[in-house]
Design an enzyme around this catalytic site. Structure first.
Site, mmCIF file in Angstrom:
data_model
loop_
_atom_site.group_PDB
_atom_site.id
_atom_site.type_symbol
_atom_site.label_atom_id
_atom_site.label_comp_id
_atom_site.label_asym_id
_atom_site.label_seq_id
_atom_site.Cartn_x
_atom_site.Cartn_y
_atom_site.Cartn_z
ATOM 1 N N LYS A 111 0.807 -1.229 0.000
ATOM 2 C CA LYS A 111 0.000 0.000 0.000
ATOM 3 C C LYS A 111 0.831 1.267 0.000
ATOM 4 O O LYS A 111 0.333 2.336 -0.318
ATOM 5 C CB LYS A 111 -0.953 0.000 1.195
ATOM 6 C CG LYS A 111 -2.062 -1.015 1.045
ATOM 7 C CD LYS A 111 -3.176 -0.763 2.015
ATOM 8 C CE LYS A 111 -4.323 -1.726 1.704
ATOM 9 N NZ LYS A 111 -5.414 -1.605 2.648
ATOM 10 N N LYS A 193 -4.311 -9.450 -5.552
ATOM 11 C CA LYS A 193 -5.538 -9.999 -4.982
ATOM 12 C C LYS A 193 -6.703 -9.058 -5.253
ATOM 13 O O LYS A 193 -6.500 -7.870 -5.523
ATOM 14 C CB LYS A 193 -5.365 -10.228 -3.484
ATOM 15 C CG LYS A 193 -5.525 -8.992 -2.636
ATOM 16 C CD LYS A 193 -5.444 -9.308 -1.157
ATOM 17 C CE LYS A 193 -5.607 -8.033 -0.356
ATOM 18 N NZ LYS A 193 -6.937 -7.792 0.128
ATOM 19 N N LYS A 196 -10.793 -4.025 -2.329
ATOM 20 C CA LYS A 196 -11.815 -2.992 -2.511
ATOM 21 C C LYS A 196 -11.221 -1.641 -2.875
ATOM 22 O O LYS A 196 -11.886 -0.810 -3.473
ATOM 23 C CB LYS A 196 -12.776 -2.889 -1.321
ATOM 24 C CG LYS A 196 -12.168 -2.845 0.050
ATOM 25 C CD LYS A 196 -13.261 -2.781 1.111
ATOM 26 C CE LYS A 196 -13.070 -3.778 2.224
ATOM 27 N NZ LYS A 196 -11.805 -3.675 2.960
HETATM 28 N N1 AQP Z 1 -9.025 -11.207 -2.323
HETATM 29 C C1 AQP Z 1 -9.424 -11.719 -1.178
HETATM 30 N N2 AQP Z 1 -9.766 -13.024 -1.081
HETATM 31 C C2 AQP Z 1 -10.175 -13.555 0.106
HETATM 32 N N3 AQP Z 1 -10.282 -12.832 1.253
HETATM 33 C C3 AQP Z 1 -9.949 -11.529 1.188
HETATM 34 N N4 AQP Z 1 -9.942 -10.539 2.105
HETATM 35 C C4 AQP Z 1 -9.535 -9.398 1.524
HETATM 36 N N5 AQP Z 1 -9.266 -9.588 0.229
HETATM 37 C C5 AQP Z 1 -9.514 -10.915 -0.021
HETATM 38 C C6 AQP Z 1 -10.321 -10.715 3.479
HETATM 39 O O1 AQP Z 1 -11.404 -9.857 3.752
HETATM 40 C C7 AQP Z 1 -11.290 -9.371 5.076
HETATM 41 C C8 AQP Z 1 -11.388 -7.875 5.006
HETATM 42 O O2 AQP Z 1 -10.231 -7.271 5.313
HETATM 43 P P1 AQP Z 1 -10.029 -5.717 5.435
HETATM 44 O O3 AQP Z 1 -11.180 -4.986 4.913
HETATM 45 O O4 AQP Z 1 -9.686 -5.416 6.824
HETATM 46 O O5 AQP Z 1 -8.771 -5.431 4.559
HETATM 47 P P2 AQP Z 1 -8.027 -6.086 3.393
HETATM 48 O O6 AQP Z 1 -7.549 -7.440 3.734
HETATM 49 O O7 AQP Z 1 -6.979 -5.097 3.049
HETATM 50 O O8 AQP Z 1 -9.158 -6.181 2.268
HETATM 51 P P3 AQP Z 1 -9.216 -5.405 0.891
HETATM 52 O O9 AQP Z 1 -10.445 -5.829 0.197
HETATM 53 O O10 AQP Z 1 -7.941 -5.521 0.150
HETATM 54 O O11 AQP Z 1 -9.432 -3.931 1.364
HETATM 55 P P4 AQP Z 1 -8.563 -2.645 1.144
HETATM 56 O O12 AQP Z 1 -8.482 -2.483 -0.338
HETATM 57 O O13 AQP Z 1 -9.347 -1.573 1.815
HETATM 58 O O14 AQP Z 1 -7.244 -2.876 1.789
HETATM 59 C C9 AQP Z 1 -9.976 -9.911 5.638
HETATM 60 O O15 AQP Z 1 -10.209 -11.063 6.407
HETATM 61 C C10 AQP Z 1 -9.215 -10.247 4.407
HETATM 62 O O16 AQP Z 1 -8.239 -11.227 4.613
#
Ligand code: AQP
Length: 328
Positions: A111, A193, A196
């Site tokens: 990030k 991956k 969001k």
């Molecule tokens: N691609 C993925 N496949 C499976 N699980 C996923 N998670 C995130 N991406 C995937 C799981 O969703 C939960 C949410 O985590 P978070 O919102 O705290 O942050 P993150 O892991 O950083 O998720 P994102 O979607 O990538 O959000 P942003 O873009 O805001 O950082 C966690 O359990 C994560 O493992």
């Protein structure tokens, strides 16, 4: 009973990776475990958020959890910022966490790439707050996607370090990572991956994407060379698409491969889009119904925070005593 906790940042609309990585496992564990699920709004602000949008996303996440089947009678459902013990413990853990171990966190590296010094201290420090979220509740299992494993490991390290220094205080948690679907990849690249906050909306399938958007994104999704609808180590794109298909349809990857024998990618993608839409339509309807009554969502979160605060404060009293700041 095992105590389980997870949270998903309200940093945008949730996608199917978030749903299957962390929401659905929580729904499955309800009834057999002691459940805590929260909305980590203070994590979301580690990157700039528009206040009105953040508020909307907090309510949206609440609606998603409830629509997915989280029952506030069985799961303590609350907003992180409403339980100030999270940030209090976060500070204390900051004082035993090392710069070096935080600097090794892959998510921070991803990030912060290209941003130089222009990256918030909060983004660097967010895994420590996450450790506090987990340790505050004597959590034993943390359902997460594979990308969060490293952060749960940090929580383990901090728990062990604190316990060694000040005496037994924290339960050492374990990540709970599903076998299939723990790391859905972006539709636009097999290297990244699904996320969001991805630069392009073509990376993810949001839970609220309408049928046309889903079809368009899946049609545009990258595929592997060749024509066979088959998963495998050298077929990352088809493995990802088949995994998504399996998650939304309940069919195994082997069954889906068999059903698509001799079919081209185009026909497979049409079937996949239909399956995703058939799965998301009833969920979207429930989410919309729930979002129509904002006051009810706020009330659920408030009631959850009251319960969470009792558990969190008890733990903080022990922590304050252990470190020597409690004078009575
Ligand atoms: N691609 C993925 N496949 C499976 N699980 C996923 N998670 C995130 N991406 C995937 C799981 O969703 C939960 C949410 O985590 P978070 O919102 O705290 O942050 P993150 O892991 O950083 O998720 P994102 O979607 O990538 O959000 P942003 O873009 O805001 O950082 C966690 O359990 C994560 O493992």
């Amino acid at each position: 009973m095992t105590r389980v906790l997870t949270g998903l940042q309200p940093s945008g609309l949730l996608h199917i990776g978030n749903y299957f990585g962390a929401v659905e496992p929580m729904v499955r564990l309800q009834g057999e475990s002691e459940m805590f699920m929260f909305i980590p709004d203070y994590h979301a602000i580690t990157v700039p958020q528009k206040p009105a949008e953040l508020r909307r996303n907090i309510l949206f996440a609440t609606a998603v959890y409830l629509a997915a089947g989280i029952d506030p009678k069985k799961t303590v459902l609350f907003q992180q910022s409403a339980v100030s013990q999270h940030t209090e413990l976060g500070w204390i853990l900051n004082c035993i966490a090392k710069m070096g171990e935080l600097g090794r966190m892959t998510q921070f590296k991803d990030k912060s790439t290209g941003k130089g010094e222009n990256v918030s201290v909060g983004l660097f420090d967010y895994p420590v707050l996450m450790a506090a979220d987990i340790l505050l509740y004597d959590t034993q299992a943390v359902p997460v996607g594979a990308d969060q494993k490293q952060h749960v490991e940090l929580a383990r390290d901090l728990a062990i370090r604190f316990n060694k220094t000040f005496g037994d205080t924290f339960v050492v948690p374990e990540p709970l990572i599903r076998k299939e679907g723990a790391r859905l990849m972006g539709l636009d690249s097999t290297e990244k991956k699904m996320s969001k906050s991805a630069a392009s909306p073509k990376n993810y399938i949001s839970l609220m994407d309408d049928a046309a958007a889903v079809e368009k994104k899946i049609k545009a999704a990258v595929t592997d060379s060749g024509t066979e609808v088959k998963a495998g180590p050298n077929r990352p794109a088809l493995t990802n698409l088949l995994t998504i298909f399996s998650l939304v349809s309940g069919k195994t990857v082997a069954e889906l491969e068999k059903n698509h024998e001799g079919k081209e990618y185009g026909a497979f993608k049409t079937d996949l889009a239909e399956a995703v839409n058939a799965w998301s339509a009833p969920l979207q309807m429930k989410i919309r119904e729930l979002l129509a009554d904002e006051a009810a969502l706020v009330a659920v979160l408030k009631a959850g925070a009251e319960k969470a605060r009792v558990v969190a404060e008890k733990k903080m009293q022990a922590v304050r005593t252990k470190i020597g700041v409690a004078l009575t």
